[in-house]
Design a protein around this motif. Sequence first.
Motif, PDB file in Angstrom:
ATOM      1  N   ILE A  27       0.850  -1.204   0.000  1.00 19.68           N
ATOM      2  CA  ILE A  27       0.000   0.000   0.000  1.00 19.68           C
ATOM      3  C   ILE A  27       0.882   1.250   0.000  1.00 19.68           C
ATOM      4  N   TRP A  28       1.939   1.252   0.792  1.00 17.53           N
ATOM      5  CA  TRP A  28       2.838   2.415   0.848  1.00 17.53           C
ATOM      6  C   TRP A  28       3.518   2.644  -0.507  1.00 17.53           C
ATOM      7  N   ARG A  29       3.925   1.561  -1.140  1.00 19.62           N
ATOM      8  CA  ARG A  29       4.566   1.663  -2.448  1.00 19.62           C
ATOM      9  C   ARG A  29       3.593   2.247  -3.478  1.00 19.62           C
ATOM     10  N   LYS A  30       2.352   1.761  -3.469  1.00 20.13           N
ATOM     11  CA  LYS A  30       1.346   2.270  -4.414  1.00 20.13           C
ATOM     12  C   LYS A  30       1.051   3.749  -4.131  1.00 20.13           C
ATOM     13  N   TRP A  31       1.033   4.101  -2.871  1.00 16.12           N
ATOM     14  CA  TRP A  31       0.767   5.483  -2.498  1.00 16.12           C
ATOM     15  C   TRP A  31       1.882   6.404  -3.000  1.00 16.12           C
ATOM     16  N   LYS A  32       3.112   5.954  -2.830  1.00 10.57           N
ATOM     17  CA  LYS A  32       4.261   6.764  -3.292  1.00 10.57           C
ATOM     18  C   LYS A  32       4.296   6.882  -4.815  1.00 10.57           C
ATOM     19  N   ASN A  33       3.814   5.853  -5.517  1.00  5.33           N
ATOM     20  CA  ASN A  33       3.792   5.860  -6.989  1.00  5.33           C
ATOM     21  C   ASN A  33       2.542   6.549  -7.544  1.00  5.33           C
ATOM     22  N   LYS A  34       1.804   7.229  -6.684  1.00 13.60           N
ATOM     23  CA  LYS A  34       0.610   7.986  -7.072  1.00 13.60           C
ATOM     24  C   LYS A  34      -0.531   7.097  -7.581  1.00 13.60           C
TER      25      LYS A  34
END
Length: 194
Positions: A27-34
């Motif tokens: 989830i954090w990775r997806k959030w950082k990748n917009k």
Amino acid sequence: MRAATIVFWLIGILILAPIVVLNAKTIWRKWKNKEVKMAYTRLAVVLIACVVIVVFLISLYKFTLGYQLPLVMERTIDIFTQRVEGDIDTATYRQMLLDAGLVDVGFRPIPDEELTEVGFIKGEKYSVDISEQVYDNDGDTAVMYARHRGGGRAIYTAVRFKFSANKWKALEHWVVPQEEIQKVSGIRFIEIKS
């Protein structure tokens, strides 16, 4: 019962921790990748899965507390110990057992006079052990024994249980007669209260 509670907490942690940790990273990775929509979707799925797992574990825990006879015996004797130590009266004792679903309406407790006769002293603290095994088990009824130690003496009681609707419920509780004490004192006991 403490052991059962600890086991279920550990099972919950061992199941939920990997789910939460691995998905939190994603989830954090997806959030950082917009990819916000994907992050929220993943978060919602993880939350729903965690709630389902927690509800399942709670229902399994409640089922286990009623299905495993030693756990039912431990809860029953714990309330009985409160009675003999003078913390609650007989009416409260019966009501607590009924509210906890440990007894049937026709439950026969040990009369107060008999408790006094055999040596229970109100206000005295007792250490309590329950039998390691189930006795007189004929399928739908069984007996378990308890040893109450205090003031340098041991008093043995027994509880007869009936199995119905996937639960054990106490039918009667009695003091073990003097002629049976030799047989009962030779069985193995597990300490539940010191």
